[in-house]
Design an enzyme around this catalytic site. Sequence first.
Site, PDB file in Angstrom:
ATOM      1  CG  ASP A 171      -1.678   1.013   1.247  1.00 57.99           C
ATOM      2  OD1 ASP A 171      -2.552   1.448  -0.565  1.00 57.99           O
ATOM      3  OD2 ASP A 171      -2.447   0.816   2.098  1.00 57.99           O
ATOM      4  CB  CYS A 198     -26.811  -6.991  -3.133  1.00 55.62           C
ATOM      5  SG  CYS A 198     -26.397  -6.306  -1.193  1.00 55.62           S
ATOM      6  CB  CYS A 222     -21.991  -1.146  -0.445  1.00 51.27           C
ATOM      7  SG  CYS A 222     -21.615  -1.262  -2.280  1.00 51.27           S
ATOM      8  CB  CYS A 255     -22.118   6.227   0.924  1.00 53.94           C
ATOM      9  SG  CYS A 255     -21.156   6.667   0.979  1.00 53.94           S
ATOM     10  CB  CYS A 261     -14.985   8.993   0.279  1.00 53.83           C
ATOM     11  SG  CYS A 261     -14.467   7.770   1.179  1.00 53.83           S
TER      12      CYS A 261
END
Length: 372
Positions: A134, A191, A194, A198, A214
């Site tokens: 990362d 689905c 998610c 938010c 975000c």
Amino acid sequence: MAAAELKERIRRWAEAEGFDAVGFTTPDAIPEASARLAAFIADDRQGDMAWMRDTAERRGDPRRLWPEMRSIIMLGKNYGPDESPLARLDDHGGGVISVYALGSDYHELIKKRLKAVARTLVRETGAEVKVFVDTAPLMEKPLAEAAGLGWQGKHTNLVSREFGSWLFLGAIATTAEIAPDTAGEDRCGSCRACLDICPTRAFPAPYQLDARRCISYLTIEHKGHIPLEFRAPIGNRIFGCDDCLAVCPWNKFARQASDAKLQARPHLRNPRLKVLAELDDAGFRAMFAGTPVRRAGRNRFIRNVLIAIGNSGDPALVPTVRERLQDPSPLVRAMAIWALRKLVPPDEFAALAAALAPAETDLEVAAEWRLE
């Protein structure tokens, strides 16, 4: 050694180092990733993260990082929580820290173990290796999907059939020729959980994210004042957000992290907002030593805490907020003003503005006194 035997031995080496998922792919396995990244950047969805634009060319093709790589070993480490993080949102007097940041910093933990697996691979095969956690411009999530560890869900994060939403990823690039595994199959179906959960509507469409909206980006990466429209939706999230991860139905197969270093430190489970708002730099560094929270720095973190205080509706926190009006950081002073506007009667706030606004030297902070 035979190709099948090498893959099996690598899996055993990885499991011995505590990895929970292992898969194999090649650097040319994600040809569509470059175009998707280019579209993301063309729409400026990266926000303050200029490094994404600066490294886009290398990020889109792993071979630009290291032309000699022939295979990529993707490894996953489970960090599943012992309870749904959504439950913590109801404690308005406490701050919610993202699950991934409640324990020790995963970068160092995983890098050490990746290096151990890589050293064994070098010793046994003579191949060259490089490890990534990362920090380099490597697109771990598409590569993990290509390696069969899961699939990128509609929230753009990796979803695993075995571990749900809770996998840290690391990669070992190598000159060894290793047969790739079958790519993960998208199992999101119809689905939308998610997307619909938010708080800031950060998903313009399924499989697309606008980082500028975000909460994880706003509370961790964003260096400036948080736009007014997002402050109330942030609620008591003070470092990151797990809503889109936590609501995923595939978490029914998730399990709690077995590694003690990745489990939540008790004092970071919904710490009291009053205590957090009173932290100076030394206190902040001491409280969050060895955790990912330290990367935000004290000022950005207290900015987030004051937003949570403003959303708490608790007038008992007003004296704590008023102390922050004298804070050296403009980020902190601005959010102290916003929190006061939310917590005190309008006439009291107007009196404070009349007394204190003329002395404010930072234009953006001064503007907070005038916001309606």
